[in-house]
Design an enzyme around this catalytic site. Structure first.
Site, PDB file in Angstrom:
ATOM      1  N   LEU A   1       0.832  -1.219   0.000  1.00  0.00           N
ATOM      2  CA  LEU A   1       0.000   0.000   0.000  1.00  0.00           C
ATOM      3  C   LEU A   1       0.865   1.267   0.000  1.00  0.00           C
ATOM      4  CD1 LEU A   1      -2.806   1.357   0.259  1.00  0.00           C
ATOM      5  CD2 LEU A   1      -2.540   1.187   2.729  1.00  0.00           C
TER       6      LEU A   1
ATOM      7  N   THR B   1       2.032   7.676   1.031  1.00  0.00           N
ATOM      8  CA  THR B   1       1.874   8.017   2.449  1.00  0.00           C
ATOM      9  C   THR B   1       3.224   8.063   3.174  1.00  0.00           C
ATOM     10  OG1 THR B   1       1.334   5.709   2.653  1.00  0.00           O
ATOM     11  CG2 THR B   1      -0.491   7.245   2.924  1.00  0.00           C
TER      12      THR B   1
ATOM     13  N   LYS C   1       7.152  -7.664   7.753  1.00  0.00           N
ATOM     14  CA  LYS C   1       8.179  -7.705   6.703  1.00  0.00           C
ATOM     15  C   LYS C   1       9.518  -7.362   7.348  1.00  0.00           C
ATOM     16  CE  LYS C   1       4.816  -5.719   3.468  1.00  0.00           C
ATOM     17  NZ  LYS C   1       4.400  -4.519   2.710  1.00  0.00           N
TER      18      LYS C   1
ATOM     19  N   ASP D   1       7.598  -1.171  -2.791  1.00  0.00           N
ATOM     20  CA  ASP D   1       8.502  -0.008  -2.891  1.00  0.00           C
ATOM     21  C   ASP D   1       9.628  -0.065  -1.864  1.00  0.00           C
ATOM     22  OD1 ASP D   1       6.770   0.485  -0.635  1.00  0.00           O
ATOM     23  OD2 ASP D   1       7.587   2.520  -0.617  1.00  0.00           O
TER      24      ASP D   1
HETATM   25  P1  B16 Z   1       1.057   1.786  10.450  1.00  0.00           P
HETATM   26  P2  B16 Z   1       3.333  -0.799   3.627  1.00  0.00           P
HETATM   27  C1  B16 Z   1       4.075   0.255   5.985  1.00  0.00           C
HETATM   28  O1  B16 Z   1       3.133   0.104   4.965  1.00  0.00           O
HETATM   29  C2  B16 Z   1       4.874   1.537   5.824  1.00  0.00           C
HETATM   30  O2  B16 Z   1       5.701   1.463   4.670  1.00  0.00           O
HETATM   31  C3  B16 Z   1       5.734   1.763   7.033  1.00  0.00           C
HETATM   32  O3  B16 Z   1       6.443   2.994   6.907  1.00  0.00           O
HETATM   33  C4  B16 Z   1       4.850   1.779   8.286  1.00  0.00           C
HETATM   34  O4  B16 Z   1       5.634   1.939   9.474  1.00  0.00           O
HETATM   35  C5  B16 Z   1       4.060   0.478   8.369  1.00  0.00           C
HETATM   36  O5  B16 Z   1       3.289   0.322   7.186  1.00  0.00           O
HETATM   37  C6  B16 Z   1       3.131   0.438   9.562  1.00  0.00           C
HETATM   38  O6  B16 Z   1       2.139   1.395   9.349  1.00  0.00           O
HETATM   39  O7  B16 Z   1       1.730   2.633  11.481  1.00  0.00           O
HETATM   40  O8  B16 Z   1       0.027   2.536   9.617  1.00  0.00           O
HETATM   41  O9  B16 Z   1       0.500   0.495  11.027  1.00  0.00           O
HETATM   42  O10 B16 Z   1       4.400  -0.088   2.845  1.00  0.00           O
HETATM   43  O11 B16 Z   1       3.691  -2.194   4.055  1.00  0.00           O
HETATM   44  O12 B16 Z   1       1.968  -0.702   2.959  1.00  0.00           O
HETATM   45 MG    MG Z   2       5.469   0.266   1.023  1.00  0.00          MG
END
Ligand code: B16
Ligand code: MG
Length: 217
Positions: free
Chosen positions: A9, A16, A144, A169
């Site tokens: 995402l 974001t 991840k 990404d």
């Molecule tokens: P949240 P993705 C990740 O989303 C982000 O790349 C990462 O920067 C973020 O810390 C993580 O989600 C957790 O996000 O605080 O919203 O739970 O790139 O895997 O879609």
């Molecule tokens: Mg990402």
């Protein structure tokens, strides 16, 4: 020929990353930790808790569990304030074209994100119903670069991992998808995504004929 297409995402469907950065920077600076966009690159695809732990390590700061949890929740409040201003105009260019192409060709589509805000963001972007399966930060225990998020998506799509393609990404995300034995398509900077099987700077660079080959070859 039914394949699984798994989309990350943050940084793939929507930009974001800048909001995560601004929110973490505000928090880090509040406890006198300097935090730049170079360091932020290492937080992409990384879970919220691991992101905070890395920031604290960079600043040599230790926090009690209570303070740690409060900082995570404060960061999320700042982040959500940014997210609340988003709508479908924030979807990255040509993402809808690629989703539509895959749907027209009856392919299976999943989200594989580390974010606990993923479902909320998809609803804000009016994309929630585009996904057959949504796996987010709340669905898995191992973030991840562990492959769990992508393996769970494949299992729920009922597609073998070797028939799945992952759009990512972040380095941690490419590592996770490689570990799941899926084909990886990096979206962004080739220097960061060197472990991906194929790299495009963004979705405008992915022609329909490329997608067609993934489906039928
Ligand atoms: P949240 P993705 C990740 O989303 C982000 O790349 C990462 O920067 C973020 O810390 C993580 O989600 C957790 O996000 O605080 O919203 O739970 O790139 O895997 O879609
Ligand atoms: Mg990402």
């Amino acid at each position: 020929m039914i394949k699984g297409f798994i989309f990350d995402l943050d940084g793939v469907i929507v930009d974001t990353a800048k909001y995560h950065y601004l929110a973490w920077k505000e928090l880090a600076n509040s406890i006198n930790i300097d935090f730049t966009e170079t360091e932020n690159e290492q937080l992409k695809g990384v879970s919220r808790a691991e992101s905070l732990q890395r920031i604290l390590n960079w600043g040599n700061v230790e926090l009690s569990e209570t303070k740690f949890n409060r900082m995570m929740s404060d960061k999320n409040k700042i982040y959500i304030d940014y997210i609340n201003k988003m709508d479908e105009t924030d979807i990255l260019p040509d993402v809808p074209r690629v989703l539509n192409f895959l749907k027209t060709h009856k392919q299976l589509i999943a989200l594989g994100s580390a974010s606990k805000n993923a479902k909320y963001i998809l609803k804000k972007l009016d994309l929630f119903d585009e996904f057959h399966v949504i796996i987010d930060g709340a669905s898995v225990t191992n973030p991840k670069p562990n492959p769990e998020v992508f393996l769970t998506a494949a299992e729920k799509l009922h597609v073998s991992p070797i028939d799945c393609f992952v759009f990512e990404d972040a380095e941690a995300g490419i590592e996770a998808a490689n570990a799941a034995h899926m084909k990886t398509i990096g979206i962004g900077d080739p220097k960061i995504l060197s472990k991906a099987n194929k790299i495009f700077s963004d979705f405008t660079q992915i022609p329909n004929v490329y997608l067609k080959n993934l489906i039928y070859k």
